[in-house]
Scaffold this active site. Sequence first.
Site, short mmCIF file in Angstrom:
data_model
loop_
_atom_site.label_atom_id
_atom_site.label_comp_id
_atom_site.label_asym_id
_atom_site.label_seq_id
_atom_site.Cartn_x
_atom_site.Cartn_y
_atom_site.Cartn_z
N ASP A 50 2.28 2.03 3.36
CA ASP A 50 3.21 1.07 3.98
C ASP A 50 4.65 1.50 3.72
O ASP A 50 5.50 1.39 4.59
CB ASP A 50 3.12 -0.34 3.35
CG ASP A 50 1.75 -0.95 3.36
OD1 ASP A 50 0.95 -0.60 4.23
OD2 ASP A 50 1.50 -1.80 2.47
N HIS A 68 0.88 -1.17 0.00
CA HIS A 68 0.00 0.00 0.00
C HIS A 68 0.92 1.22 0.00
O HIS A 68 1.99 1.19 0.62
CB HIS A 68 -0.81 0.13 1.28
CG HIS A 68 -1.78 -0.98 1.58
ND1 HIS A 68 -1.40 -2.13 2.22
CD2 HIS A 68 -3.11 -1.08 1.37
CE1 HIS A 68 -2.46 -2.92 2.37
NE2 HIS A 68 -3.51 -2.30 1.87
#
Length: 436
Positions: free
Chosen positions: A104, A101
Amino acid sequence: MSEYFPGVEKIKYEGADSTNALSFKHYDADAKVLGKTMAQHLRFAVCYWHTFKGSGADPFGAGTMIRNYNDSDDPMKVAEMTLEAAFEFFVKLGVGFWCFHDRDIAPEADTLKETNERLDVIVAKAKKLQAETGIKLLWGTTNAFSHRRFMSGAGTNPSPEVFAYAASQIKKAMEATHELGGEGYVFWGGREGYDTLLNTDMGKELDRMARLLQMAVDYKSKIGFGGQLYIEPKPKEPTKHQYDFDAGNCFGFLQKYGLLEHFKMNIEANHATLAGHDFQHELAFCAANDFLGSVDANRGDMLLGWDTDQFPTNVAEATLAMYTILQSGGFTTGGLNFDAKLRRQSTDPTDLFYGHIGAMDTFARGLKNAAKMIEDKTFENAVKERYAGWAGELGKKIDSKKIGFEELEAYTIENGEPEIKSGRQELFENMLNDYI
Ligand code: XUL
Ligand code: CO
């Protein structure tokens, strides 16, 4: 560059008799199965969020896992060290792909502009590491569910400002995925759902979710991103009812809004079971409708009603999954992404290797078993025999739309009671066990 997993060498295939817990007993990357190597079939990916950002925190307590790549007060330094650790892990494990993501890999800053600049820095570094190691991006995605602005959803948010924020974030994450040569882009519904209908306009929310996806389709073509778009269904958690409930639900939604041709499904095993299906059911529904794309491989705990995201270890389940995947032609852009996390008490960095090694061996066994099932045609022939009647004159007339109710009534009056044939479920189940 520092070494973040010292003491772990590159994991090798040592065969089923090996006593080395840091070796593969079944996954032999270059071994051929049905004309392709295991690596080509399985297309393993490591997920960034659980593997490198997971800390063991749960609603009752903070993180338990201490990692050397988190050891700085500067969030960008942590992001850079984590990326280095991640690529060291991918190479040592021997996977071909990773997934992330946006949030992240690069921490959110005070403004979107600054956040995007941070993402650019990390994407440039990731691009370099990908080129050095040959590791590819299976898919990227957006985290439009963790920040409090998204508490009532992203595309389905009652506020157009939040919709705009989500759209901006997806735009940037798609650009990052494109820049890294990503083979796909995932939409998991995050908080696209509701907790009470008392405060929710469901119809409008669904229209707007479709609107957001249509914008993504348009932007994909505008920037020339050739990756596959996926939807990852999940029935509940975090919201009580997630709109992308299961594959069947997504199929109807995409069809209604004219989006079907642009999307395939990313099926997660634990999401399937939360929806009251088994993993193979979701895969089979997708295969039957030609929209099986990719897989988030994990397992739930059948006694718990939430997404436990455990590493997959069930060989029978992996065999059935691989059987359905192979029957549908195998992965093209997709792969097996381990959306799985260590248990809170598994605190050692080496536990990350054990989790992934076991999961890769499980799917390697699943692949070999499924290939044998396909070669032997045991199930194919048994299923064919069960439906054999449809190859006859009556079946052909029905399938080719040549007859209707009146002809069928006349046929039934003339021919009487149909012959009853056993479904032989117990026999089929025994046959499956012969392959496990
Ligand atoms: C959540 C989940 C996500 C998606 C990507 O249950 O599975 O991590 O895979 O957003
Ligand atoms: Co997932």
